[in-house]
Design a protein around this motif. Structure first.
Motif, PDB file in Angstrom:
ATOM      1  N   GLY A 194     -14.332 -55.277  66.356  1.00 42.01           N
ATOM      2  CA  GLY A 194     -13.720 -56.089  67.399  1.00 42.01           C
ATOM      3  C   GLY A 194     -14.056 -55.557  68.775  1.00 42.01           C
ATOM      4  N   PRO A 195     -13.053 -55.249  69.586  1.00 41.95           N
ATOM      5  CA  PRO A 195     -13.313 -54.811  70.958  1.00 41.95           C
ATOM      6  C   PRO A 195     -13.720 -53.338  71.077  1.00 41.95           C
ATOM      7  N   LEU A 196     -13.617 -52.562  69.981  1.00 39.28           N
ATOM      8  CA  LEU A 196     -13.891 -51.128  70.028  1.00 39.28           C
ATOM      9  C   LEU A 196     -15.301 -50.816  69.562  1.00 39.28           C
ATOM     10  N   ASN A 197     -15.978 -49.964  70.334  1.00 35.37           N
ATOM     11  CA  ASN A 197     -17.310 -49.487  69.969  1.00 35.37           C
ATOM     12  C   ASN A 197     -17.388 -48.011  70.329  1.00 35.37           C
ATOM     13  N   VAL A 198     -17.557 -47.143  69.324  1.00 33.27           N
ATOM     14  CA  VAL A 198     -17.620 -45.706  69.564  1.00 33.27           C
ATOM     15  C   VAL A 198     -18.779 -45.117  68.761  1.00 33.27           C
ATOM     16  N   ARG A 199     -19.471 -44.134  69.351  1.00 30.34           N
ATOM     17  CA  ARG A 199     -20.630 -43.550  68.680  1.00 30.34           C
ATOM     18  C   ARG A 199     -20.787 -42.084  69.101  1.00 30.34           C
ATOM     19  N   VAL A 200     -21.244 -41.265  68.160  1.00 31.55           N
ATOM     20  CA  VAL A 200     -21.547 -39.857  68.413  1.00 31.55           C
ATOM     21  C   VAL A 200     -23.007 -39.621  68.071  1.00 31.55           C
ATOM     22  N   ALA A 201     -23.738 -38.924  68.969  1.00 30.89           N
ATOM     23  CA  ALA A 201     -25.168 -38.692  68.757  1.00 30.89           C
ATOM     24  C   ALA A 201     -25.512 -37.233  68.996  1.00 30.89           C
ATOM     25  N   TYR A 202     -26.567 -36.778  68.317  1.00 28.13           N
ATOM     26  CA  TYR A 202     -27.024 -35.392  68.452  1.00 28.13           C
ATOM     27  C   TYR A 202     -28.545 -35.379  68.559  1.00 28.13           C
ATOM     28  N   ASN A 203     -29.064 -34.491  69.403  1.00 26.62           N
ATOM     29  CA  ASN A 203     -30.501 -34.354  69.600  1.00 26.62           C
ATOM     30  C   ASN A 203     -30.868 -32.865  69.555  1.00 26.62           C
ATOM     31  N   ASN A 204     -31.950 -32.514  68.843  1.00 28.81           N
ATOM     32  CA  ASN A 204     -32.377 -31.131  68.676  1.00 28.81           C
ATOM     33  C   ASN A 204     -33.870 -31.041  68.964  1.00 28.81           C
ATOM     34  N   ILE A 205     -34.249 -30.212  69.963  1.00 28.74           N
ATOM     35  CA  ILE A 205     -35.644 -30.092  70.375  1.00 28.74           C
ATOM     36  C   ILE A 205     -36.132 -28.680  70.081  1.00 28.74           C
ATOM     37  N   ASN A 206     -37.200 -28.554  69.279  1.00 22.71           N
ATOM     38  CA  ASN A 206     -37.809 -27.262  69.016  1.00 22.71           C
ATOM     39  C   ASN A 206     -38.876 -27.013  70.074  1.00 22.71           C
ATOM     40  N   ASN A 207     -38.683 -25.995  70.902  1.00 24.99           N
ATOM     41  CA  ASN A 207     -39.588 -25.716  72.011  1.00 24.99           C
ATOM     42  C   ASN A 207     -40.660 -24.669  71.693  1.00 24.99           C
ATOM     43  N   ASP A 208     -40.761 -24.267  70.427  1.00 21.53           N
ATOM     44  CA  ASP A 208     -41.791 -23.308  70.047  1.00 21.53           C
ATOM     45  C   ASP A 208     -43.181 -23.865  70.363  1.00 21.53           C
ATOM     46  N   THR A 209     -44.098 -22.975  70.694  1.00 18.99           N
ATOM     47  CA  THR A 209     -45.484 -23.364  70.950  1.00 18.99           C
ATOM     48  C   THR A 209     -46.395 -22.625  69.984  1.00 18.99           C
TER      49      THR A 209
END
Length: 376
Positions: A194-209
């Protein structure tokens, strides 16, 4: 007679197959006048492109494979409406999206190519009342740039909705000799009812070279975002909170640092720049919090006022900032709208955040815009 029947059968089969496929050409043309203030070059007034929504042209298609399964694809490129050029300098034809995959009504969708991250989808679709557009875009404060937005070599799975719950998984390959080097992981889970919209997100970046077989280990970047909106009919309320930790969790872009130069004092973190905007050394934070509250208020059948207040709390260098923004959109039809907006950022302790819009990071700490957007 038999040959005629066979020919008719072939034609009928061909017609049925083509009827099950669908290819759409779509796009957005968005241009306006932008007046920017507070930058190192003083006031700048210009014709801008992609202010409300990034100007683009794209192709998308589906083919019904039977049994509720379809093949899907999207190719999308950005355009600078004010000049007619591509909106990138990396020689990418389809710089916005390029993917192909399979979609099932019961099992979900799996796609491969250049795609948006679950973190950015949550940011735009749920948390920002400006939807990353106009001068009030929360991209001015939140780390919504670079590979936090979209990434190459990615595999994305989107689940179907179960009782209002849906999820998304994202994996972008670094394509180096060491499998984890440069790779990116992401996920989100949301609930809409209905009127409610909720979301949880996660992002993981590996910076190894990696150079050959030699891997240099670096700090992992983490982004967590919680976003929600609720439609009260008379007003739609928004709230968003982000936690950003580690290397490249809050990137600085060269365009957001007017007059960036080299020759910095020794010992500064990688990615540090000198800002002629405020005469200070600005370094990417390794630990920050970002939050936003906002609203979309319908004032007529065709018009809405949008407001937001966003803040960044830098735990690394105490270079904090907050942004206040207001905008108005007016629909002339289902596909065309007019807009105007204003935003102001207050930087503290040498911070150098800039007021931009959907496609342009801007040049100063405040800006106005007025323009028109047409979707086709």
């Amino acid at each position: 007679m038999k040959k005629s029947l066979i020919s008719l059968a072939i034609l009928a089969a061909s017609g049925a197959a083509s009827a099950q496929s669908n290819v759409t050409i779509y796009g957005i043309m968005d241009a306006g006048i932008v007046s920017e203030h507070g930058g190192k070059n003083g006031n700048v007034t210009k014709v801008g492109s992609g202010i409300n929504s990034a100007s683009r042209i794209g192709f998308k298609g589906t083919e019904d494979l039977g049994g509720g399964l379809s093949a899907v694809f999207t190719l999308e490129t950005g355009i600078k409406e004010d000049t007619g050029e591509l909106d990138n300098t990396s020689n990418r034809l389809f710089n916005r999206q390029a993917f192909v995959g399979l979609s099932s009504k019961t099992a979900g969708t799996l796609t491969l190519g250049r795609q948006y991250t679950p973190w950015y989808n949550t940011f735009v679709q749920v948390g920002d009342p400006f939807q990353a557009g106009l001068e009030g875009s929360a991209k001015n404060i939140f780390p919504a740039n670079g590979i936090n937005v979209r990434n190459d070599n990615s595999i994305v799975y989107r689940s179907p909705e179960f009782y209002g719950v849906s999820g998304e998984l994202f994996y972008a390959m670094g394509e180096k000799a060491h499998a984890s080097t440069g790779r990116q992981l992401g996920a989100s889970i949301g609930y809409q009812n209905g009127p409610l919209n909720v979301r949880v997100a996660y992002n993981n970046i590996n910076n190894d070279t990696a150079v050959g077989s030699v891997v240099t280990e670096k700090q992992i970047g983490h982004n967590t975002l919680i976003a929600a909106n609720y439609d009260f009919k008379v007003v739609k309320a928004y709230a968003m909170f982000g936690s950003n930790k580690g290397l490249n969790s809050a990137n600085l872009t060269s365009a957001s640092l007017p007059g960036a130069t080299t020759g910095l004092p020794a010992g500064l973190p990688a990615g540090s720049s000198f800002s002629a905007y405020n005469g200070s050394v600005v370094s990417p934070s390794l630990d920050s919090r970002t939050w936003l509250v906002g609203a979309n208020v319908p004032v007529s059948a065709a018009g809405s006022i949008i407001v937001s207040y966003a803040k960044v709390d830098d735990k690394t260098y105490d270079q904090d900032a907050h942004q206040a923004a207001i905008g108005y959109t007016h629909s002339l039809s289902k596909r065309t709208n007019l807009y105007l907006s204003y935003a102001k950022i207050n930087n503290k302790n040498g911070a150098s955040y800039i007021v931009g819009n959907n496609s342009d990071v801007g040049t100063g700490d405040s800006a106005y815009s007025v323009g028109i957007r047409h979707a086709f």
